[in-house]
Design a protein around this motif. Structure first.
Motif: not given
Length: 198
Positions: A57-60, A71, A104, A122, A124-126, A128-129
């Protein structure tokens, strides 16, 4: 060419990446000749992978838990993220034992020909991090091909206003290679990425 289940098996194997029609046929006939226990073990592992493996859920990255072991490792450097295209790239970087930060996984690369744009990755997720300001360096370790370069360029331009140090893996001549066999792009990169000998 074959009937029923044999042709279905060949067709399904042929859909796997890197498996052409002849390889699919060879694998199918290997499986037909294999012991029942070997085939059952393979089938059980395939089902187990589909049921138990998920993406961190953090890095994929692939993981059997919600958070992957990288992670979850408190010894990893939280200030550096290495951006890769696929989970297999994480394994490649880890084998070097040179990187101690986090990863990531984008889930691919920008490829307009294949209909893959930035919104399909991914990214958008990056972002966010990166919001909390802990990360100070982002290493772009996408593949050194057209799609990987496009992805790295896109990310570098998007992230430059954030004040991060954005670096790209060096590329050039492989160890043990001969200059005469290097293509122009590889040789050009080797020249532009040269460093002082000490």
């Amino acid at each position: 060419m074959y009937e029923g289940a044999v042709q279905d098996l060949i067709d399904e194997l042929g859909r796997l990446p890197g498996v052409g029609p002849k390889s699919a046929q060879r694998i199918a006939f290997h499986l037909l000749a294999a012991e029942d226990t070997d085939v059952e073990r393979l089938a059980a592992v395939l089902i187990r992978v589909k049921n138990e493996v998920k993406f961190c859920t953090i890095c994929g990255n692939v993981s059997e838990a919600d958070i992957c072991r990288i992670c979850d490792d408190p010894r990893r450097d939280l200030t550096i993220i290495c951006v890769v295209e696929e989970p297999k790239d994480v394994v490649a970087v880890e084998r070097t034992r040179e990187f101690r930060g986090r990863y990531h996984v984008l889930g691919g690369a920008i490829s307009p020909i294949d209909g893959v744009g930035p919104d399909d990755l991914r990214i958008r997720e990056l972002l966010g991090r990166l919001r909390d300001g802990v990360v100070t360096e982002l290493i772009l370790a996408t593949d050194p091909n057209l799609e990987g370069e496009a992805t790295a360029t896109y990310l570098a331009r998007m992230l430059s206003p954030m004040g991060l140090t954005v670096t790209r893996l060096a590329s050039g001549l492989p160890v043990g290679g001969d200059l005469e066999y290097a293509d122009e792009v590889t040789l050009g990169r080797a020249f532009s990425g040269r460093r002082r000998v000490e």
